[in-house]
Scaffold this motif. Structure first.
Motif, mmCIF file in Angstrom:
data_model
loop_
_atom_site.group_PDB
_atom_site.id
_atom_site.type_symbol
_atom_site.label_atom_id
_atom_site.label_comp_id
_atom_site.label_asym_id
_atom_site.label_seq_id
_atom_site.Cartn_x
_atom_site.Cartn_y
_atom_site.Cartn_z
ATOM 1 N N THR A 6 4.923 27.017 -37.719
ATOM 2 C CA THR A 6 5.739 25.960 -38.311
ATOM 3 C C THR A 6 6.977 25.680 -37.463
ATOM 4 N N VAL A 7 7.626 26.757 -37.018
ATOM 5 C CA VAL A 7 8.821 26.611 -36.187
ATOM 6 C C VAL A 7 8.477 25.945 -34.862
ATOM 7 N N VAL A 8 7.403 26.402 -34.223
ATOM 8 C CA VAL A 8 7.004 25.840 -32.922
ATOM 9 C C VAL A 8 6.588 24.382 -33.080
ATOM 10 N N GLY A 9 5.842 24.086 -34.139
ATOM 11 C CA GLY A 9 5.378 22.719 -34.343
ATOM 12 C C GLY A 9 6.511 21.723 -34.518
ATOM 13 N N THR A 10 7.545 22.151 -35.230
ATOM 14 C CA THR A 10 8.679 21.239 -35.458
ATOM 15 C C THR A 10 9.658 21.234 -34.281
ATOM 16 N N GLY A 11 9.734 22.336 -33.549
ATOM 17 C CA GLY A 11 10.715 22.427 -32.471
ATOM 18 C C GLY A 11 10.220 22.005 -31.106
ATOM 19 N N ALA A 12 8.894 21.958 -30.925
ATOM 20 C CA ALA A 12 8.350 21.661 -29.600
ATOM 21 C C ALA A 12 8.784 20.297 -29.081
ATOM 22 N N GLY A 13 8.882 19.321 -29.981
ATOM 23 C CA GLY A 13 9.274 17.984 -29.554
ATOM 24 C C GLY A 13 10.652 17.941 -28.921
ATOM 25 N N PHE A 14 11.563 18.761 -29.422
ATOM 26 C CA PHE A 14 12.912 18.808 -28.862
ATOM 27 C C PHE A 14 12.949 19.651 -27.585
ATOM 28 N N LEU A 15 12.121 20.715 -27.550
ATOM 29 C CA LEU A 15 12.153 21.631 -26.400
ATOM 30 C C LEU A 15 11.616 21.002 -25.124
ATOM 31 N N VAL A 16 10.784 19.981 -25.240
ATOM 32 C CA VAL A 16 10.264 19.319 -24.046
ATOM 33 C C VAL A 16 10.921 17.961 -23.812
ATOM 34 N N GLY A 17 11.916 17.622 -24.633
ATOM 35 C CA GLY A 17 12.549 16.311 -24.500
ATOM 36 C C GLY A 17 11.596 15.195 -24.863
ATOM 37 N N GLY A 18 10.741 15.453 -25.859
ATOM 38 C CA GLY A 18 9.737 14.472 -26.233
ATOM 39 C C GLY A 18 10.159 13.530 -27.332
ATOM 40 N N LEU A 19 11.206 13.863 -28.056
ATOM 41 C CA LEU A 19 11.663 13.020 -29.160
ATOM 42 C C LEU A 19 12.907 12.220 -28.812
ATOM 43 N N ILE A 20 13.821 12.849 -28.111
ATOM 44 C CA ILE A 20 15.095 12.210 -27.764
ATOM 45 C C ILE A 20 15.300 12.335 -26.260
ATOM 46 N N PRO A 21 15.696 11.269 -25.577
ATOM 47 C CA PRO A 21 15.945 11.365 -24.134
ATOM 48 C C PRO A 21 16.901 12.495 -23.798
ATOM 49 N N ILE A 22 16.551 13.298 -22.811
ATOM 50 C CA ILE A 22 17.318 14.491 -22.482
ATOM 51 C C ILE A 22 18.770 14.160 -22.136
ATOM 52 N N GLY A 23 18.989 13.009 -21.506
ATOM 53 C CA GLY A 23 20.344 12.656 -21.083
ATOM 54 C C GLY A 23 21.291 12.342 -22.210
ATOM 55 N N THR A 24 20.770 12.118 -23.414
ATOM 56 C CA THR A 24 21.630 11.823 -24.568
ATOM 57 C C THR A 24 21.963 13.071 -25.376
ATOM 58 N N LEU A 25 21.388 14.212 -24.994
ATOM 59 C CA LEU A 25 21.603 15.450 -25.740
ATOM 60 C C LEU A 25 22.848 16.173 -25.246
ATOM 61 N N PRO A 26 23.423 17.052 -26.064
ATOM 62 C CA PRO A 26 24.554 17.875 -25.611
ATOM 63 C C PRO A 26 24.149 18.752 -24.425
ATOM 64 N N ASP A 27 25.140 19.222 -23.696
ATOM 65 C CA ASP A 27 24.886 19.995 -22.485
ATOM 66 C C ASP A 27 24.038 21.234 -22.761
ATOM 67 N N PHE A 28 24.331 21.935 -23.872
ATOM 68 C CA PHE A 28 23.563 23.138 -24.196
ATOM 69 C C PHE A 28 22.087 22.814 -24.411
ATOM 70 N N ALA A 29 21.818 21.728 -25.140
ATOM 71 C CA ALA A 29 20.435 21.333 -25.407
ATOM 72 C C ALA A 29 19.713 20.950 -24.115
ATOM 73 N N GLN A 30 20.427 20.289 -23.197
ATOM 74 C CA GLN A 30 19.823 19.941 -21.921
ATOM 75 C C GLN A 30 19.448 21.191 -21.133
ATOM 76 N N LYS A 31 20.333 22.184 -21.148
ATOM 77 C CA LYS A 31 20.037 23.430 -20.437
ATOM 78 C C LYS A 31 18.857 24.155 -21.067
ATOM 79 N N LEU A 32 18.738 24.085 -22.393
ATOM 80 C CA LEU A 32 17.625 24.716 -23.091
ATOM 81 C C LEU A 32 16.301 24.082 -22.672
ATOM 82 N N ILE A 33 16.283 22.766 -22.562
ATOM 83 C CA ILE A 33 15.074 22.070 -22.114
ATOM 84 C C ILE A 33 14.734 22.452 -20.681
ATOM 85 N N LYS A 34 15.759 22.625 -19.860
ATOM 86 C CA LYS A 34 15.531 22.936 -18.443
ATOM 87 C C LYS A 34 14.967 24.337 -18.210
#
Length: 289
Positions: free
Chosen positions: A177-205
């Protein structure tokens, strides 16, 4: 070993609700984009010719990465089920061995991930072809198939590392459940990576799926990007950085650099996934010697 791989595939596809649930993360990404996100993202790029098709391709690249993550995790469910029901111990009494058994689980989950990516790709291309006139070339399909296989293998290896610490099906259900809901954010699939906070961008990277999404997008979008920006490289690079078409590490990574990172991650993750089974196999042989 082939019989065990076939067993894993049959057990997965004989559970329709499990198949649908494993696609839930990808479907959420797809539906959210259509209903909520597309218009808001496109508003920032409405002056670009063909921005509609560019964003469709952007979504497809990210959604394929999500599909590989969630479906391979579902494909590895049998590892936990066999462990909890002691079936694994029964299988180890045969001549299959610990390593071959582990490889059969990994191969089965990888095939599941590949097949589900192909299905999801067909659904998205079919929809966007009817809706927006999106088309793909044979060369693009060939490259995407190779990336789907790479994504399936990498996602399987990473999920297998996590699975090694999961002992019960109830815990796996919560993890899925956690992976299914979080995967979209972890790969930058829901929101463009450049619009995310710095920490979130580093997490995707530091998430390998983000690099798979980047490679998918480059295959799908490169020709369209060249036509759209018509030599305005500064603007094109800004677009690629903001939407995660190319990952930015003190400069945008090339396709080859991104691919190198993915291959290194695959090798390391596979070794980490198989190593515990090698150790356990040696210990078992010593006890039975």
């Amino acid at each position: 070993m082939l019989a065990l791989i076939r067993r894993d595939l049959l057990l997965y596809f004989r559970n329709p609700s499990g198949v649908i649930f494993s696609l839930m993360g990808a479907m959420i990404s797809f539906v959210l984009y259509l209903v909520f996100l597309k218009n808001s993202i496109q508003a920032d790029w409405k002056s670009l010719p063909g921005s509609n098709l560019l964003l469709d391709q952007w979504l497809i690249g990210g959604t394929l990465a999500i599909t590989g993550i969630t479906t391979t995790l579902a494909g590895l469910t049998q590892v936990v089920a066999d462990r909890e029901s002691q079936v694994r111990q029964d299988l180890l009494q045969t001549d299959i061995g610990n390593v071959k058994l582990t490889i059969s689980y990994l191969a089965g989950a990888s095939l599941i991930g590949l097949l589900m990516q192909v299905i999801m790709f067909a659904i998205m291309i079919g929809y966007f072809h009817v809706q927006d006139g999106l088309t793909v070339t044979g060369a693009q399909v060939g490259l995407l198939m190779a990336l789907m296989l790479l994504n399936a293998a990498l996602s399987t290896a990473i999920n297998a590392i996590v699975i090694n610490f999961v002992k019960h099906m109830s815990s796996l259900s919560s993890l899925s459940t956690v992976v299914g809901t979080g995967a979209g954010f972890l790969v930058g699939g829901l929101i463009p990576i450049g619009t995310l906070p710095d920490f979130a961008q580093k997490l995707i990277k530091i998430t390998p799926g983000g690099y798979i999404a980047s490679l998918n997008r480059q295959v799908l979008m490169n020709d369209k990007l060249a036509d759209t920006f018509n030599g305005h490289l500064a603007m094109q690079h800004h677009f690629e950085k903001l939407l995660g078409v190319r990952i930015d590490w003190d400069g945008l990574l090339t396709r080859q650099e991104t691919l190198n990172i993915v291959i290194v991650a695959l090798v390391v993750a596979t070794l980490l996934a198989v190593a515990p089974q090698l150790i356990a196999g040696r210990q078992r042989r010593k006890l039975t010697a």
